[in-house]
Design a protein around this motif. Structure first.
Motif, PDB file in Angstrom:
ATOM      1  N   GLU A 131       0.859  -1.179   0.000  1.00  0.00           N
ATOM      2  CA  GLU A 131       0.000   0.000   0.000  1.00  0.00           C
ATOM      3  C   GLU A 131       0.897   1.231   0.000  1.00  0.00           C
ATOM      4  O   GLU A 131       1.702   1.424   0.927  1.00  0.00           O
ATOM      5  CB  GLU A 131      -0.930   0.001   1.215  1.00  0.00           C
ATOM      6  CG  GLU A 131      -1.942  -1.127   1.193  1.00  0.00           C
ATOM      7  CD  GLU A 131      -2.838  -1.156   2.410  1.00  0.00           C
ATOM      8  OE1 GLU A 131      -4.023  -1.523   2.260  1.00  0.00           O
ATOM      9  OE2 GLU A 131      -2.358  -0.810   3.523  1.00  0.00           O
ATOM     10  N   LEU A 132       0.775   2.052  -1.039  1.00  0.00           N
ATOM     11  CA  LEU A 132       1.702   3.164  -1.261  1.00  0.00           C
ATOM     12  C   LEU A 132       0.936   4.455  -1.492  1.00  0.00           C
ATOM     13  O   LEU A 132      -0.258   4.456  -1.774  1.00  0.00           O
ATOM     14  CB  LEU A 132       2.598   2.862  -2.471  1.00  0.00           C
ATOM     15  CG  LEU A 132       3.394   1.546  -2.425  1.00  0.00           C
ATOM     16  CD1 LEU A 132       4.013   1.265  -3.782  1.00  0.00           C
ATOM     17  CD2 LEU A 132       4.461   1.600  -1.338  1.00  0.00           C
ATOM     18  N   GLU A 133       1.675   5.561  -1.372  1.00  0.00           N
ATOM     19  CA  GLU A 133       1.157   6.880  -1.729  1.00  0.00           C
ATOM     20  C   GLU A 133       1.714   7.270  -3.089  1.00  0.00           C
ATOM     21  O   GLU A 133       2.869   6.967  -3.409  1.00  0.00           O
ATOM     22  CB  GLU A 133       1.579   7.923  -0.685  1.00  0.00           C
ATOM     23  CG  GLU A 133       0.837   7.814   0.636  1.00  0.00           C
ATOM     24  CD  GLU A 133      -0.577   8.373   0.544  1.00  0.00           C
ATOM     25  OE1 GLU A 133      -0.819   9.258  -0.310  1.00  0.00           O
ATOM     26  OE2 GLU A 133      -1.435   7.923   1.328  1.00  0.00           O
ATOM     27  N   GLY A 134       0.898   7.924  -3.910  1.00  0.00           N
ATOM     28  CA  GLY A 134       1.363   8.350  -5.229  1.00  0.00           C
ATOM     29  C   GLY A 134       0.771   9.680  -5.633  1.00  0.00           C
ATOM     30  O   GLY A 134      -0.175  10.180  -5.013  1.00  0.00           O
ATOM     31  N   ARG A 178       3.858   7.455 -21.092  1.00  0.00           N
ATOM     32  CA  ARG A 178       3.356   6.176 -20.586  1.00  0.00           C
ATOM     33  C   ARG A 178       3.313   6.141 -19.059  1.00  0.00           C
ATOM     34  O   ARG A 178       3.006   5.103 -18.472  1.00  0.00           O
ATOM     35  CB  ARG A 178       4.237   5.017 -21.098  1.00  0.00           C
ATOM     36  CG  ARG A 178       4.423   4.977 -22.611  1.00  0.00           C
ATOM     37  CD  ARG A 178       3.089   4.898 -23.333  1.00  0.00           C
ATOM     38  NE  ARG A 178       2.407   3.627 -23.109  1.00  0.00           N
ATOM     39  CZ  ARG A 178       1.155   3.388 -23.453  1.00  0.00           C
ATOM     40  NH1 ARG A 178       0.417   4.363 -24.006  1.00  0.00           N
ATOM     41  NH2 ARG A 178       0.611   2.202 -23.229  1.00  0.00           N
ATOM     42  N   GLU A 179       3.596   7.259 -18.404  1.00  0.00           N
ATOM     43  CA  GLU A 179       3.581   7.321 -16.949  1.00  0.00           C
ATOM     44  C   GLU A 179       2.146   7.191 -16.415  1.00  0.00           C
ATOM     45  O   GLU A 179       1.241   7.866 -16.902  1.00  0.00           O
ATOM     46  CB  GLU A 179       4.183   8.634 -16.446  1.00  0.00           C
ATOM     47  CG  GLU A 179       5.611   8.869 -16.897  1.00  0.00           C
ATOM     48  CD  GLU A 179       5.731   9.597 -18.223  1.00  0.00           C
ATOM     49  OE1 GLU A 179       6.851  10.018 -18.578  1.00  0.00           O
ATOM     50  OE2 GLU A 179       4.681   9.746 -18.915  1.00  0.00           O
ATOM     51  N   ILE A 180       1.956   6.318 -15.439  1.00  0.00           N
ATOM     52  CA  ILE A 180       0.652   6.199 -14.774  1.00  0.00           C
ATOM     53  C   ILE A 180       0.594   7.147 -13.586  1.00  0.00           C
ATOM     54  O   ILE A 180      -0.367   7.894 -13.408  1.00  0.00           O
ATOM     55  CB  ILE A 180       0.400   4.759 -14.294  1.00  0.00           C
ATOM     56  CG1 ILE A 180       0.422   3.780 -15.462  1.00  0.00           C
ATOM     57  CG2 ILE A 180      -0.943   4.666 -13.556  1.00  0.00           C
ATOM     58  CD1 ILE A 180       0.317   2.328 -15.043  1.00  0.00           C
ATOM     59  N   LEU A 181       1.641   7.104 -12.769  1.00  0.00           N
ATOM     60  CA  LEU A 181       1.717   7.934 -11.576  1.00  0.00           C
ATOM     61  C   LEU A 181       3.171   7.968 -11.108  1.00  0.00           C
ATOM     62  O   LEU A 181       4.047   7.354 -11.729  1.00  0.00           O
ATOM     63  CB  LEU A 181       0.775   7.407 -10.482  1.00  0.00           C
ATOM     64  CG  LEU A 181       0.868   5.931 -10.102  1.00  0.00           C
ATOM     65  CD1 LEU A 181       2.038   5.619  -9.172  1.00  0.00           C
ATOM     66  CD2 LEU A 181      -0.419   5.473  -9.431  1.00  0.00           C
ATOM     67  N   TYR A 182       3.401   8.677 -10.010  1.00  0.00           N
ATOM     68  CA  TYR A 182       4.757   8.842  -9.481  1.00  0.00           C
ATOM     69  C   TYR A 182       4.790   8.432  -8.016  1.00  0.00           C
ATOM     70  O   TYR A 182       3.903   8.812  -7.228  1.00  0.00           O
ATOM     71  CB  TYR A 182       5.228  10.293  -9.643  1.00  0.00           C
ATOM     72  CG  TYR A 182       5.370  10.707 -11.078  1.00  0.00           C
ATOM     73  CD1 TYR A 182       6.601  10.670 -11.727  1.00  0.00           C
ATOM     74  CD2 TYR A 182       4.252  11.106 -11.813  1.00  0.00           C
ATOM     75  CE1 TYR A 182       6.729  11.032 -13.065  1.00  0.00           C
ATOM     76  CE2 TYR A 182       4.374  11.466 -13.150  1.00  0.00           C
ATOM     77  CZ  TYR A 182       5.606  11.425 -13.766  1.00  0.00           C
ATOM     78  OH  TYR A 182       5.719  11.783 -15.086  1.00  0.00           O
ATOM     79  N   ARG A 199      -1.533  -1.409  -4.167  1.00  0.00           N
ATOM     80  CA  ARG A 199      -2.615  -0.448  -3.953  1.00  0.00           C
ATOM     81  C   ARG A 199      -1.966   0.917  -3.742  1.00  0.00           C
ATOM     82  O   ARG A 199      -1.072   1.053  -2.895  1.00  0.00           O
ATOM     83  CB  ARG A 199      -3.439  -0.842  -2.730  1.00  0.00           C
ATOM     84  CG  ARG A 199      -4.048  -2.227  -2.838  1.00  0.00           C
ATOM     85  CD  ARG A 199      -4.663  -2.671  -1.515  1.00  0.00           C
ATOM     86  NE  ARG A 199      -5.269  -3.991  -1.689  1.00  0.00           N
ATOM     87  CZ  ARG A 199      -6.448  -4.347  -1.197  1.00  0.00           C
ATOM     88  NH1 ARG A 199      -7.158  -3.503  -0.455  1.00  0.00           N
ATOM     89  NH2 ARG A 199      -6.934  -5.557  -1.412  1.00  0.00           N
ATOM     90  N   VAL A 200      -2.425   1.886  -4.504  1.00  0.00           N
ATOM     91  CA  VAL A 200      -1.835   3.221  -4.412  1.00  0.00           C
ATOM     92  C   VAL A 200      -2.939   4.231  -4.164  1.00  0.00           C
ATOM     93  O   VAL A 200      -3.926   4.281  -4.915  1.00  0.00           O
ATOM     94  CB  VAL A 200      -1.060   3.589  -5.687  1.00  0.00           C
ATOM     95  CG1 VAL A 200      -0.382   4.946  -5.516  1.00  0.00           C
ATOM     96  CG2 VAL A 200      -0.019   2.515  -6.017  1.00  0.00           C
ATOM     97  N   ARG A 201      -2.764   5.024  -3.110  1.00  0.00           N
ATOM     98  CA  ARG A 201      -3.689   6.123  -2.858  1.00  0.00           C
ATOM     99  C   ARG A 201      -3.125   7.361  -3.555  1.00  0.00           C
ATOM    100  O   ARG A 201      -2.098   7.894  -3.170  1.00  0.00           O
ATOM    101  CB  ARG A 201      -3.868   6.369  -1.355  1.00  0.00           C
ATOM    102  CG  ARG A 201      -5.014   7.329  -1.057  1.00  0.00           C
ATOM    103  CD  ARG A 201      -5.465   7.248   0.381  1.00  0.00           C
ATOM    104  NE  ARG A 201      -6.014   5.955   0.753  1.00  0.00           N
ATOM    105  CZ  ARG A 201      -7.263   5.575   0.473  1.00  0.00           C
ATOM    106  NH1 ARG A 201      -8.082   6.370  -0.199  1.00  0.00           N
ATOM    107  NH2 ARG A 201      -7.693   4.385   0.853  1.00  0.00           N
TER     108      ARG A 201
END
Length: 369
Positions: A131-134, A178-182, A199-201
């Motif tokens: 579970e990560l922050e993005g 092609r970046e989804i998020l960071y 899982r990314v919030r």
């Protein structure tokens, strides 16, 4: 001419009679067929040894109701051998433990899984969904991109390596857009790629926040190399958990890129929405069904087919239970080899990071009709 042919014909009849007689006595001198005959035939890289239910440690003690949801999920995409049993499996969802266990014994047979060399001992590891922050856009503290599959990526062919993706102009151009998020740092990105999903919030540019799942989509075709193994072998760390690797990276910021480059494999992802139903289960495994914490394992599909129920025993990890072959992974190779899905979040991650234990497995296969 007829006189000449008769001795030849007579000789042929005598020879044929002798061969038939010889064939009838062949079993007398052939070696006995061992009990380890594969019945049914394993997928190719394992040997299945028919055995008795009494051989399965802890079989009478497992909480089968905890496994049944995973079995019902199997029936969404069942192995052909199990499809006829799916009506019963669904019907027994609300049955008691004794009835479930009796049904298993009545309908399935246990086979001890061995290597082709006859070893029943193997290796259990574990994985989890971090579970990560993005952030949707790069900003200070969130500058490590996670990518969709790039243009030009072909299945079965090696694309640019991790180092080349960081340094090669053509690779960089193929990844642009092609970046989804960071994410916050390279270790988190490596963790996500090693586990295969997360899982990314996300904080969107307008400040709204939402939970998404990043699911495995493809990889760049290079072999996986463990950065934890390298750090241990070089004596850089004693704690090779993800927390230990993170601590090493904070102490050695100028060496982080070189460490990451030691693993040339890069995983690409697709974004999936997370409603309440999706959040209550794991990601979809290679079988195509959602994984169940504590009841799903990744296996080598060349040894055990997707969807097969397995009796898994790893005493050092405290595991004697029914699980299901629902996933696979690049590092999961061999007959007696499993990667145990522990769930999601930091607690699951801490537990999974400690698991590297001896393993035995029994495949539970439908009885011949």
């Amino acid at each position: 001419m007829n006189f000449v042919r008769r001795p030849v014909l007579l000789l042929s009849l005598i020879l044929a009679t002798w061969m038939l007689g010889a064939c009838s006595i062949l079993p007398w001198w052939e070696p006995d067929v061992p009990d380890q005959v594969q019945r049914p035939q394993g997928p190719g890289n394992s040997r299945w040894v028919p055995t008795d239910w009494s051989e399965l440690p802890g079989f009478d003690d497992d909480k089968l109701h905890e496994a049944w949801n995973a079995w019902v999920r199997n029936c969404a995409l069942p192995h052909p051998a199990f499809a006829p049993l799916c009506p019963d499996i669904r019907r027994l969802s609300l049955a008691g433990e004794a009835q479930k266990r009796a049904w298993i014994v009545d309908n399935l047979e246990p086979y001890r899984v061995e290597s082709m060399q006859g070893s029943a001992q193997g290796l259990l590891t574990a994985y989890f969904e971090p579970e990560l922050e993005g952030r949707r856009q790069p900003e200070p503290g969130f500058a490590v991109p996670v990518y969709r599959p790039p243009h030009g990526l072909e299945r079965g062919e090696a694309w640019y390596s991790r180092r080349e993706m960081d340094t090669n102009a053509s690779a960089r151009a193929s990844l642009r857009g092609r970046e989804i998020l960071y994410l916050a740092d390279p270790v988190q990105a490596m963790l996500l790629q090693t586990q295969g999903s997360g899982r990314v919030r996300i904080t969107e540019p307008d400040g709204t926040r939402r939970l998404v799942r990043l699911a495995f989509a493809a990889h760049n075709g290079h072999p996986y190399r463990s950065i934890a193994r390298w750090l241990l072998d070089e004596g850089e760390v004693r704690d090779a958990s993800w927390a230990g690797i993170q601590a090493w990276a904070q102490r050695n910021p100028d060496q982080v890129d070189a460490l990451m480059h030691r693993n040339p494999r890069v995983v690409f992802f697709r974004e999936e929405p997370m409603d309440a139903t999706a959040a209550a289960a794991g990601p979809k495994g290679s079988q195509g069904v959602a994984l169940t914490p504590g009841r799903s394992v990744a296996i080598d599909p060349q040894s055990i087919p997707y969807g097969a129920p397995i009796w898994l025993v790893a005493p050092a990890a405290g595991l004697r239970r029914l699980v299901f072959a629902q996933d696979s992974g690049g590092a999961i190779r061999g007959a007696v080899r499993a990667d145990y899905f522990a769930g999601w979040g930091s607690e699951a991650g801490e537990w999974a990071g400690r698991v590297r234990q001896n393993l035995q497995m029994w495949v539970l296969w439908p009885k011949a009709s």
